[in-house]
Each structure stands twice: as C-alpha cells, then as structure tokens.
Design a protein around this motif. Structure first.
Motif, PDB file in Angstrom:
ATOM      1  N   ASP A  97     -12.053 -45.758  46.839  1.00 32.51           N
ATOM      2  CA  ASP A  97     -12.436 -44.651  45.954  1.00 32.51           C
ATOM      3  C   ASP A  97     -13.941 -44.425  45.962  1.00 32.51           C
ATOM      4  N   GLU A 137      -6.224 -43.841  36.160  1.00 28.69           N
ATOM      5  CA  GLU A 137      -7.333 -42.965  36.567  1.00 28.69           C
ATOM      6  C   GLU A 137      -8.039 -42.385  35.352  1.00 28.69           C
ATOM      7  N   ASN A 196     -10.880 -49.775  44.505  1.00 27.13           N
ATOM      8  CA  ASN A 196     -12.260 -49.401  44.158  1.00 27.13           C
ATOM      9  C   ASN A 196     -13.136 -49.134  45.372  1.00 27.13           C
TER      10      ASN A 196
END
Length: 149
Positions: A13, A69, A10
């Motif tokens: 990303d 995803e 996380n």
C-alpha cells in the motif's frame, strides 16, 4: 487476522514493494516457508487459522476489508486495539499524552536506543557491540545498515 493482513500489505500500500514477500523487512516470506526462521516469530499462531502457507498468502492477497481500511485511514484512532475490557486495562496503565504536548515531551515515553539494542541483541543471541559493527563479507539481516548510537 485482518490486522495481520493489513500489516503484511502495508509495504504494498505504501508502494515500497509490489508484493508483501518482496519487502525486505516483512515477515511475510517467513510465513510462506522462508528459511530465516526467526526465533521470535511465532508463525503457527497465524498459520493455524489457515490450511497452509498458500491459503494464508491468498488471504493476504485478497486485500483489506473496508472496515479495516476505514479504521486505519482515519485521522484519529485508538493506540490500543482489542476488546473494550483489554483496552481499558491498558489505557489505565498509560500516562496520558495529549496532542498539545510538544514532540520532545512525547520522546520521554519512548524506549532509549540502548534499551532497543539490548532487547534486539537478546532476541538474536548477540552482544550489543555486534549490532553496532559490521564484518566485511558477512551477510546480516540489516544489510548495510549499522547502528551509530
């Protein structure tokens, strides 16, 4: 393990860090053999699925699966993950809060700041007051952050 990998990726990303272990609030470095050794972090529950920390790190670095995803990229998703029976049991206990409820009504289901402070203090073996103050020259996990509640 796919959800663990998603959580560890996380910060990457979200462009908060280049690598999962570089993010200050991530436990990824602990899984790699970091020295913090938080009592609440049960590393063995994850690492027992791998040959060791470097194998786990390689798994995380391999990236999220397309299905994960797609799930987390969707607009609507279940607030509870798990098998159908587990989700059903949890959802029956929850009070329904629909999207039509204003945000201030949703706050009623959140724990109070005082409750969060009590739980964190208990986990770290500290007094709540210790979390609300800082000491010059004393390193703490939260860095410069202080609770002002």
């Amino acid at each position: 393990m796919a959800v663990v990998r998603h959580i560890h990726l996380n910060p990457v990303d979200g462009q908060l860090a280049r690598q999962p272990e570089e993010y200050l609030w991530s436990s990824h470095k602990d899984y790699l053999g970091g020295s913090r050794g938080e009592r609440w972090l049960k590393r063995s529950e994850v690492l027992d699925h791998f040959e060791g920390p470097s194998d786990f790190h390689g798994f995380v670095q391999s990236g999220n699966e397309e299905e994960i995803e797609k799930f987390y990229g969707g607009k609507k998703r279940s607030p509870v993950l798990g098998g159908e029976g587990f989700r059903g049991r949890v959802m029956r206990r929850m009070q329904p809060i629909g999207a039509e409820h204003p945000r201030y009504e949703r706050v009623s289901v959140r724990p109070s700041a005082e409750r969060v402070l009590k739980v964190v203090a208990q986990q770290y073996g500290k007094a709540v007051q210790d979390l609300k103050s800082s000491r010059r020259g004393k390193e703490n996990e939260g860095g410069e952050w202080r609770c002002t509640e």
